[in-house]
Write a protein that holds these residues in place. Structure first.
Motif, PDB file in Angstrom:
ATOM      1  N   HIS A 238       1.156  -7.180  -1.842  1.00 23.98           N
ATOM      2  CA  HIS A 238       1.367  -8.571  -2.254  1.00 23.98           C
ATOM      3  C   HIS A 238       1.419  -9.557  -1.080  1.00 23.98           C
ATOM      4  CE1 HIS A 238       3.228  -6.126  -5.568  1.00 23.98           C
ATOM      5  NE2 HIS A 238       2.307  -6.828  -6.233  1.00 23.98           N
ATOM      6  N   GLY A 239       0.509  -9.367  -0.144  1.00 26.30           N
ATOM      7  CA  GLY A 239       0.421 -10.286   0.976  1.00 26.30           C
ATOM      8  C   GLY A 239       1.247  -9.913   2.178  1.00 26.30           C
ATOM      9  N   ALA A 240       2.081  -8.900   2.062  1.00 25.36           N
ATOM     10  CA  ALA A 240       2.796  -8.407   3.239  1.00 25.36           C
ATOM     11  C   ALA A 240       1.806  -7.725   4.177  1.00 25.36           C
ATOM     12  CB  ALA A 240       3.895  -7.436   2.819  1.00 25.36           C
ATOM     13  N   ARG A 241       2.161  -7.653   5.469  1.00 29.37           N
ATOM     14  CA  ARG A 241       1.251  -7.085   6.462  1.00 29.37           C
ATOM     15  C   ARG A 241       2.037  -6.240   7.457  1.00 29.37           C
ATOM     16  NH1 ARG A 241      -0.293  -8.808  11.556  1.00 29.37           N
ATOM     17  NH2 ARG A 241       0.975 -10.716  11.314  1.00 29.37           N
ATOM     18  N   VAL A 242       1.496  -5.054   7.783  1.00 30.53           N
ATOM     19  CA  VAL A 242       2.104  -4.215   8.817  1.00 30.53           C
ATOM     20  C   VAL A 242       1.739  -4.811  10.177  1.00 30.53           C
ATOM     21  CG1 VAL A 242       2.234  -1.922   9.851  1.00 30.53           C
ATOM     22  CG2 VAL A 242       1.982  -2.158   7.367  1.00 30.53           C
ATOM     23  N   ALA A 243       2.719  -5.368  10.857  1.00 31.31           N
ATOM     24  CA  ALA A 243       2.462  -6.011  12.142  1.00 31.31           C
ATOM     25  C   ALA A 243       2.566  -5.037  13.309  1.00 31.31           C
ATOM     26  CB  ALA A 243       3.443  -7.170  12.346  1.00 31.31           C
ATOM     27  N   ASP A 244       3.409  -3.998  13.187  1.00 34.32           N
ATOM     28  CA  ASP A 244       3.604  -3.096  14.315  1.00 34.32           C
ATOM     29  C   ASP A 244       4.245  -1.809  13.830  1.00 34.32           C
ATOM     30  OD1 ASP A 244       3.597  -2.166  16.898  1.00 34.32           O
ATOM     31  OD2 ASP A 244       5.262  -3.400  17.592  1.00 34.32           O
TER      32      ASP A 244
END
Length: 418
Positions: A238-244
């Protein structure tokens, strides 16, 4: 079948509903404790090859202790296990072909014949050991090559990437590799690459007298292994993103993260940062899929968990108290990453930059509430900073070993894998 568990541990117990935000968390993979020492629980059979460097640099005390530790290993196995002994310098000798290990005497007699020689055909020695294991490959067993070397590969194939690729290929077939570096002259980058590709243990040991303890620890780890070829798939929703992913884990061919083997009584911690838009209540943030091969099981095992958190305003979120245990775990993972940065700076010849990086890591940990874990880590960082000034070769080896603790099994100096 022993089932692991998956648990989400967020730094803050909620996410923002009226603004974009970041979410720091730890994913914990835990296995049940091992049975008591007096429990008569059967273990998986072992199919091992012990590969011993006998090059000229191993002469004297090193080879004497290597033979003694090999005799110890042979005496710890049972008739259900198999063991092969291989030695190498510029040539490879199969000292004892793979055979059941119920009677240690033939192995001891063969081990006693190993004498030091010339150069270091490390790849050829490892390959001969792997072939011994492969010829007796048993899916229900733990199949592993134990490689011991004190030097640099300088005969035959020496390219680190090509060797690691072969190790990874055999790991896919069910043959893992542990790499044990002895002394101050071994190639820590090659040993680390082989252990990572092989799904085994990495050990950097300064004294050959530690070998018996190392082998005892390795046998305990093998006996408690309940999963190999372990992968972790992280899917933001739902638009979340794995940044690190703080662990800097290797990627599998499917794009998932490769974890160390699952052992009884062990917790693996994966640090994660997600970037989120303004969040909707009751909306799933991410799902995590753990997959592994269990010894004796034909089908790959899987476990899936889903992450949702309460939604608060950004102002309320700023007033929440971070979870101290999670903050500590994330800081320890970051300290491992800082070591990798210091290694890169050291390899560029800029030891002052490496010292500044380690100093910053030390300051970040010192700002936390002191615990036994953080105090030990602070001492390790202080030791590496001292070595940067006095013995950069040892500093590099220590940094290399410690930097890999969050991505594979690493044997600690006190005899335990960390």
């Amino acid at each position: 079948m022993t089932q692991p568990t998956l648990r989400f541990r967020p730094l803050l117990p909620a996410v923002a509903g009226d603004a974009a935000s970041s979410l720091d968390l730890v994913i914990t993979v835990a296995t049940p404790p091992p049975p008591p020492d007096d429990a008569a629980a059967p273990r998986r059979p072992l199919n091992l090859a012990l590969v011993i460097d006998r090059s000229g640099s191993m002469s004297g005390t090193k080879l004497s202790h290597a033979r003694k530790a090999a005799r110890f290993l042979a005496g710890q196995l049972t008739a259900a296990d198999r063991l092969a002994i291989v030695s190498f310098d510029d040539e490879v000798q199969v000292v004892m072909p793979s055979r059941p290990a119920g009677d240690p005497q033939p192995f001891i007699a063969a081990i006693n014949t190993i004498r030091s020689g010339g150069c270091t055909a490390l790849h050829d020695g490892w390959l001969a050991g792997a072939q011994q294991v492969a010829e007796q490959l048993e899916p229900a067993a733990i199949n592993r090559v134990l490689l011991l070397s004190d030097g640099q590969a300088n005969q035959g194939l020496t390219h680190r990437g090509q060797i690691a690729e072969q190790v990874a290929g055999l790991s896919q077939r069910g043959i893992s590799t542990s790499a044990f570096g002895l002394g101050s002259g071994f190639d820590e980058d090659l040993m680390g690459a082989m252990a990572a590709a092989g799904g085994g243990t990495l050990a950097h040991i300064e004294s050959p007298a530690q070998l018996a303890d190392l082998y005892a620890s390795e046998l305990r780890g093998l006996a408690g292994t309940v999963g190999r070829q372990v992968s972790l798939g992280i899917r933001a929703k739902h638009g979340a993103r794995v940044a690190d992913v703080l662990n800097d884990l290797p990627r599998t061919s499917y794009g998932n993260h490769q974890l160390p083997a699952l052992r009884l009584g062990q917790e693996l911690a994966v640090g994660l940062r997600l970037q989120l838009p303004a969040w909707v209540p009751n909306q799933e943030i991410a799902s995590v899929r753990l997959a592994w091969d269990a010894p004796g099981e034909a089908r790959r095992q899987t476990l899936i968990e889903h992450l949702t958190l309460p939604v608060r305003s950004a102002a309320d979120l700023a007033q929440l108290t971070p979870d101290a245990a999670v903050a500590e775990e994330l800081a320890l993972l970051q300290a491992n990453r800082d070591r990798r940065r210091a290694l890169e700076e050291l390899d560029r010849g800029d030891w002052l930059a490496a010292d500044r990086t380690l100093s910053a890591a030390h300051a970040a940990l010192a700002a936390l509430s002191p615990t036994l874990r953080t105090m030990k880590e602070l001492q390790l960082l202080e030791r590496k900073r001292d070595l940067l000034r006095n013995d950069r070769n040892r500093a590099r080896k220590g940094l290399s070993r410690e930097s890999l603790r969050s991505s594979l099994q690493v044997w600690d100096d006190d005899g335990d894998a960390s």
